[in-house]
Motif scaffolding. Structure first.
Motif, mmCIF file in Angstrom:
data_model
loop_
_atom_site.group_PDB
_atom_site.id
_atom_site.type_symbol
_atom_site.label_atom_id
_atom_site.label_comp_id
_atom_site.label_asym_id
_atom_site.label_seq_id
_atom_site.Cartn_x
_atom_site.Cartn_y
_atom_site.Cartn_z
ATOM 1 N N PHE A 1 70.175 39.869 -18.383
ATOM 2 C CA PHE A 1 71.361 39.431 -17.647
ATOM 3 C C PHE A 1 72.166 38.252 -18.329
ATOM 4 O O PHE A 1 73.282 38.360 -18.694
ATOM 5 N N TRP B 1 75.146 46.732 -17.110
ATOM 6 C CA TRP B 1 75.137 45.881 -15.763
ATOM 7 C C TRP B 1 74.376 46.786 -14.693
ATOM 8 O O TRP B 1 73.591 46.171 -14.022
ATOM 9 N N GLN C 1 74.960 50.389 -6.810
ATOM 10 C CA GLN C 1 73.678 51.106 -6.692
ATOM 11 C C GLN C 1 73.135 51.720 -5.428
ATOM 12 O O GLN C 1 73.436 51.207 -4.484
ATOM 13 N N SER D 1 65.938 38.993 -16.270
ATOM 14 C CA SER D 1 66.695 37.982 -16.092
ATOM 15 C C SER D 1 67.360 37.405 -17.640
ATOM 16 O O SER D 1 68.408 37.099 -17.639
ATOM 17 N N ASN E 1 71.118 45.569 -13.059
ATOM 18 C CA ASN E 1 70.995 45.204 -11.516
ATOM 19 C C ASN E 1 70.068 46.103 -10.781
ATOM 20 O O ASN E 1 69.418 45.552 -9.701
ATOM 21 N N GLN F 1 80.870 42.641 -12.627
ATOM 22 C CA GLN F 1 80.148 42.199 -11.537
ATOM 23 C C GLN F 1 80.246 43.154 -10.262
ATOM 24 O O GLN F 1 79.225 43.149 -9.568
ATOM 25 N N TYR G 1 66.669 44.746 -11.317
ATOM 26 C CA TYR G 1 66.655 43.440 -11.024
ATOM 27 C C TYR G 1 66.449 43.402 -9.353
ATOM 28 O O TYR G 1 65.596 43.052 -8.825
ATOM 29 N N TYR G 2 67.367 43.897 -8.560
ATOM 30 C CA TYR G 2 67.158 44.137 -7.127
ATOM 31 C C TYR G 2 66.310 45.004 -6.782
ATOM 32 O O TYR G 2 65.780 44.810 -5.745
ATOM 33 N N ASP H 1 78.160 46.316 -10.575
ATOM 34 C CA ASP H 1 76.781 46.371 -10.372
ATOM 35 C C ASP H 1 76.323 46.644 -8.857
ATOM 36 O O ASP H 1 75.292 46.570 -8.620
ATOM 37 N N GLY H 2 77.175 46.404 -7.947
ATOM 38 C CA GLY H 2 76.826 46.473 -6.493
ATOM 39 C C GLY H 2 76.938 48.099 -5.952
ATOM 40 O O GLY H 2 76.732 48.099 -4.849
#
Length: 149
Positions: free
Chosen positions: A119, A60, A149, A116, A64, A143, A67-68, A146-147
Motif C-alpha cells: 500500500f 489498488w 470489491q 501494508s 484492497n 481510492q 487487505y480487507y 478500491d471500494g
C-alpha cells in the motif's frame, strides 16, 4: 488559524455537495455520474495516463482485496477473537506479526504486513505517475475504485 482552516475545509465540502446536487440533477444515470465526478478530462485524453491509471487501479483493487479480506475475516482464523484482532492491529501499525502461534493467523498477518508495505509503495508510486494538477484527482479515483470489491 486552525479554526479558519477547518472552516475552509468544511465550507469546501458543502460547496462540493451543492455541485454534486447540480450534477445529479442533469446526469441521472449513476454510471455516467461516476465518470463525470471521478475522471478528469485530461486523464481520458492522454493514452499514456489512461494506461497508467488502469494499471495502478488494478494494483489498488488487488491490494484492497487482500487487505480487507484479511482484516474482515480475522474472527474466522480460529482461536480467541481479541488476540486475533490485536495481532491484526499490530501487523498494520507496527509490522510485527510474530505474536501468534497458529499457522493460519501467522500467515495471514505476514500477508497483511506485506500488503501494508505494498500500500505504501503503490501510494507513493501513484503520486509520482501523474502530473501535479491531476495527482489528487487520480489518487481520489483510485481510492474510490478500491471500494468496488
Amino acid at each position: 488559524m486552525r479554526l479558519f482552516a477547518s472552516f475552509c475545509i468544511y465550507l469546501g465540502f458543502c460547496v462540493g455537495l451543492y455541485l454534486l446536487l447540480i450534477l445529479v440533477y442533469f446526469i441521472r444515470e449513476w454510471e455516467l455520474l461516476m465518470w463525470a465526478i471521478g475522471v478528469p478530462i485530461e486523464l481520458i485524453k492522454s493514452k499514456s495516463l489512461l494506461w497508467r491509471l488502469s494499471i495502478v487501479s488494478m494494483n489498488w483493487f488487488a491490494l484492497n482485496l487482500v487487505y480487507y479480506g484479511i482484516s474482515m475475516n480475522v474472527a474466522k482464523f480460529g482461536g480467541d477473537l481479541f488476540v486475533n484482532y490485536a495481532a491484526s492491529s499490530s501487523a498494520e501499525l507496527l509490522a510485527i506479526l510474530f505474536s501468534q502461534t497458529w499457522l493460519t493467523t501467522s500467515l495471514a498477518m505476514i500477508g497483511k504486513f506485506f500488503v501494508s508495505i505494498a500500500f505504501f509503495v503503490v501510494y507513493m508510486l501513484t503520486a509520482e505517475l501523474f502530473p501535479t494538477v491531476l495527482r489528487a484527482s487520480s489518487l481520489g479515483l483510485l481510492q474510490t475504485s478500491d471500494g468496488f470489491q
